[in-house]
Scaffold this active site. Structure first.
Site, short mmCIF file in Angstrom:
data_model
loop_
_atom_site.label_atom_id
_atom_site.label_comp_id
_atom_site.label_asym_id
_atom_site.label_seq_id
_atom_site.Cartn_x
_atom_site.Cartn_y
_atom_site.Cartn_z
N ALA A 177 0.79 -1.24 0.00
CA ALA A 177 0.00 0.00 0.00
C ALA A 177 0.81 1.28 0.00
O ALA A 177 0.31 2.33 -0.40
CB ALA A 177 -0.93 0.00 1.20
N ALA A 178 2.05 1.25 0.49
CA ALA A 178 2.79 2.50 0.69
C ALA A 178 3.28 3.08 -0.64
O ALA A 178 3.67 2.31 -1.52
CB ALA A 178 3.98 2.23 1.61
N PRO A 179 3.26 4.40 -0.81
CA PRO A 179 2.90 5.43 0.16
C PRO A 179 1.41 5.78 0.23
O PRO A 179 1.04 6.68 0.96
CB PRO A 179 3.70 6.64 -0.33
CG PRO A 179 3.74 6.46 -1.82
CD PRO A 179 3.82 4.97 -2.05
N GLY A 180 0.55 5.09 -0.55
CA GLY A 180 -0.88 5.30 -0.31
C GLY A 180 -1.68 5.78 -1.51
O GLY A 180 -2.83 6.15 -1.35
N GLY A 181 -1.09 5.78 -2.70
CA GLY A 181 -1.83 6.24 -3.89
C GLY A 181 -3.10 5.41 -4.10
O GLY A 181 -4.20 5.96 -4.20
N LYS A 182 -2.93 4.07 -4.15
CA LYS A 182 -4.11 3.22 -4.39
C LYS A 182 -5.00 3.21 -3.15
O LYS A 182 -6.21 3.16 -3.25
CB LYS A 182 -3.69 1.78 -4.73
CG LYS A 182 -2.63 1.64 -5.80
CD LYS A 182 -3.09 2.05 -7.16
CE LYS A 182 -2.00 1.94 -8.20
NZ LYS A 182 -0.74 2.66 -7.92
N ARG A 227 8.43 3.19 4.47
CA ARG A 227 7.36 3.56 3.53
C ARG A 227 6.01 3.59 4.24
O ARG A 227 5.13 4.35 3.89
CB ARG A 227 7.35 2.58 2.35
CG ARG A 227 8.59 2.73 1.46
CD ARG A 227 8.59 1.75 0.34
NE ARG A 227 7.50 1.91 -0.58
CZ ARG A 227 7.52 2.63 -1.70
NH1 ARG A 227 8.61 3.27 -2.04
NH2 ARG A 227 6.47 2.70 -2.48
N ASP A 229 -0.44 -4.22 -5.93
CA ASP A 229 0.25 -3.22 -6.77
C ASP A 229 1.73 -3.53 -6.55
O ASP A 229 2.39 -2.93 -5.71
CB ASP A 229 -0.13 -1.82 -6.28
CG ASP A 229 0.40 -0.72 -7.18
OD1 ASP A 229 0.53 -0.95 -8.39
OD2 ASP A 229 0.68 0.37 -6.66
N CYS A 245 4.05 -0.96 -12.42
CA CYS A 245 4.38 0.21 -13.25
C CYS A 245 5.54 -0.17 -14.14
O CYS A 245 6.54 0.55 -14.21
CB CYS A 245 4.66 1.43 -12.39
SG CYS A 245 5.76 1.11 -11.05
N1 SAM Z 1 0.43 0.87 -3.98
C1 SAM Z 1 1.35 1.94 -3.71
C2 SAM Z 1 0.73 3.26 -4.12
O1 SAM Z 1 -0.17 3.26 -4.96
O2 SAM Z 1 1.14 4.29 -3.58
C3 SAM Z 1 2.68 1.71 -4.39
C4 SAM Z 1 3.27 0.37 -4.10
S1 SAM Z 1 4.89 0.14 -4.72
C5 SAM Z 1 4.61 -0.11 -6.40
C6 SAM Z 1 5.31 -1.45 -4.14
C7 SAM Z 1 5.30 -1.62 -2.64
O3 SAM Z 1 5.53 -2.99 -2.37
C8 SAM Z 1 6.37 -0.87 -1.88
O4 SAM Z 1 5.79 0.05 -0.98
C9 SAM Z 1 7.10 -1.95 -1.10
O5 SAM Z 1 7.42 -1.57 0.23
C10 SAM Z 1 6.09 -3.07 -1.11
N2 SAM Z 1 6.67 -4.40 -0.88
C11 SAM Z 1 7.97 -4.77 -0.88
N3 SAM Z 1 8.08 -6.07 -0.56
C12 SAM Z 1 6.84 -6.53 -0.37
C13 SAM Z 1 6.30 -7.78 0.00
N4 SAM Z 1 7.08 -8.83 0.21
N5 SAM Z 1 4.98 -7.88 0.13
C14 SAM Z 1 4.16 -6.82 -0.07
N6 SAM Z 1 4.62 -5.62 -0.43
C15 SAM Z 1 5.93 -5.47 -0.57
#
Ligand code: SAM
Length: 417
Positions: free
Chosen positions: A94-99, A123, A163, A216
């Site tokens: 979820a981080a940083p929270g867009g979705k 994050r 995501d 992305c």
């Molecule tokens: N959904 C977010 C948004 O819309 O702002 C962006 C997400 S970003 C593409 C991918 C995220 O996956 C990162 O925040 C990262 O910390 C997280 N991540 C890394 N390893 C992960 C894991 N094993 N399981 C779930 N999430 C993970």
């Protein structure tokens, strides 16, 4: 990309050199009528394309959570959410929270519960700030690995959003590091990682629910190949179509029935993005174990209740409470904080749909707000005043000088009036 895009390859490479568009998504409770002259994002009614990048950090409306700065392609997620309510949604990365802010905008104060999960603690701190600013208290934040979720709560969610972390090809024109970090081996490595997350995500979807997968990146290995691997020949799942997808979004077919949607920067206003969703056969679940509430230390808006853990009070909507999970007390979570150290939290000032009859309002001009942000002393008439700009809550004024909230302290390191 040349093989895939053929005569569109050159415009695509050209677009990678162009500056990205500036887009924002308006908060349905706080900013619906802002930027009336701006163009709409075609696939989100609250998405707006701005002519130039405003100085967000000096905008009181940004501090009040009236909008979220988000590239446009990711806003397409809205078109894959089911219409029924309530929904119990899990955003695994979820981080940083867009979705997550988008999902909260859709659930609103009456549409169910979001669990915004991210294993990365740094994050997650940004996620927490963004969700507090957004002000819709229909969520819990957690920091578990998807495998934990899959073992602990199999088939528990109406919607699971993955995501996924990816090779980030779609971010090349926004972030130079994404170019330096890219390698063909990296794409393969990401593919293996995403597959393990995808199988955990799949196990979490309830009968009648949906899995929404996005990245992305343009790499098919991380997109349709992964989904074909996870869903081919699985009769208990069906693809979810985006019937109203505009022509600039490219459709790809995979594994017979599957359909994915690509956003390329030479065709769309957003950055590079891929999204695809699958529905699980069966009847949706009914929820029957609401989380217990307590009486709030101060009056909360309609449909919002207080819950308590230790000395801390949190706000949660009634409909989110009705969707909470069994044994939720045993989990490690955070929610929307409203009360700690015997006074309202900074977040409480940002709660959506709130008007505080029991706290006098202190409206500030934009200029006054910048001074307030910088820590200048304003003399309150009452013991506690609710500070607003353009009618939106942005903080509190106390008699005496309380320490500033953490988020503002961090902000102030970069800002001197
Ligand atoms: N959904 C977010 C948004 O819309 O702002 C962006 C997400 S970003 C593409 C991918 C995220 O996956 C990162 O925040 C990262 O910390 C997280 N991540 C890394 N390893 C992960 C894991 N094993 N399981 C779930 N999430 C993970």
């Amino acid at each position: 990309m040349r093989a895939r895009l053929q005569e569109e390859a050159e415009p695509f490479f050209h677009a990678l050199q162009a500056p990205p568009n500036v887009t924002i998504r308006l908060n349905p409770y706080k900013g619906k009528n802002l930027f009336p002259e701006a163009r709409c994002v075609p696939w989100h009614p609250l998405g707006r394309v701005l002519h130039q990048r405003p100085d967000f950090e000096h905008s009181p409306l940004w501090h009040a959570g009236a909008y979220y700065v988000q590239e446009a392609s990711g806003m397409s997620l809205r078109n894959f959410l089911p219409e029924r309510r309530p929904l119990r949604v899990l955003d695994l990365s979820a981080a940083p929270g867009g979705k997550s802010t988008l999902i909260l905008g859709e659930l609103g104060l009456e549409g169910g519960l979001l669990i915004a999960n991210d294993p990365d603690p740094k994050r997650r701190a940004a996620l927490r700030e963004n969700l507090e600013r957004w002000g819709i208290p229909s969520y819990f934040i957690t920091g578990r690995h998807p495998q934990y979720w899959a073992q602990r709560y199999p088939e528990a969610f109406d919607v699971v959003v993955l995501d996924a972390p990816c090779s980030g090809e779609g971010l090349w024109r926004k972030d130079d590091r994404a170019i330096c970090q890219w390698s063909p081996q990296g794409v393969k490595r990401m593919q293996r990682f995403q597959r393990s997350l995808l199988f955990a995500a799949k196990a979490l979807v309830a009968p009648g629910g949906r899995l929404i997968y996005s990245t992305c990146t343009f790499a098919p290995e991380e997109n349709e190949d992964n989904l074909a691997f996870a869903f081919a020949n699985d009769a208990s799942w069906h693809p979810v179509f985006w019937e109203t997808a505009p022509p600039e979004v490219i459709r790809v077919r995979y594994a017979g029935e599957g359909i994915g949607y690509y956003f390329y920067p030479h065709r769309c206003i957003g950055e590079g993005f891929f999204i695809s969703a699958w529905g699980k056969e069966g009847r949706p679940a009914l929820y029957s174990k609401p989380y217990k509430t307590v009486s709030s230390p101060f009056l909360l808006p309609k449909n919002i209740r207080a819950i308590k853990r230790g000395e801390q009070f949190y706000a949660l909507t009634e409909s989110a409470i009705a969707c909470s999970l069994p044994d939720w007390d045993k989990e490690i979570w955070e929610a929307f904080p409203i009360w700690e150290h015997a006074r309202p939290t900074h977040a409480a000032a940002l709660l959506a749909a709130v008007e505080y009859p029991n706290f006098p309002e202190r409206p500030l001009s934009t200029e006054e707000f910048m001074h307030y942000l910088a820590g200048r002393h304003f003399n309150p008439q009452a013991a506690l005043e609710w500070v607003t700009v353009s009618g939106l809550g942005v903080g509190w004024l106390y008699k005496g000088r309380p320490s500033l909230p953490f988020t503002w302290r961090r902000f102030l390191r970069h800002y001197q009036p």
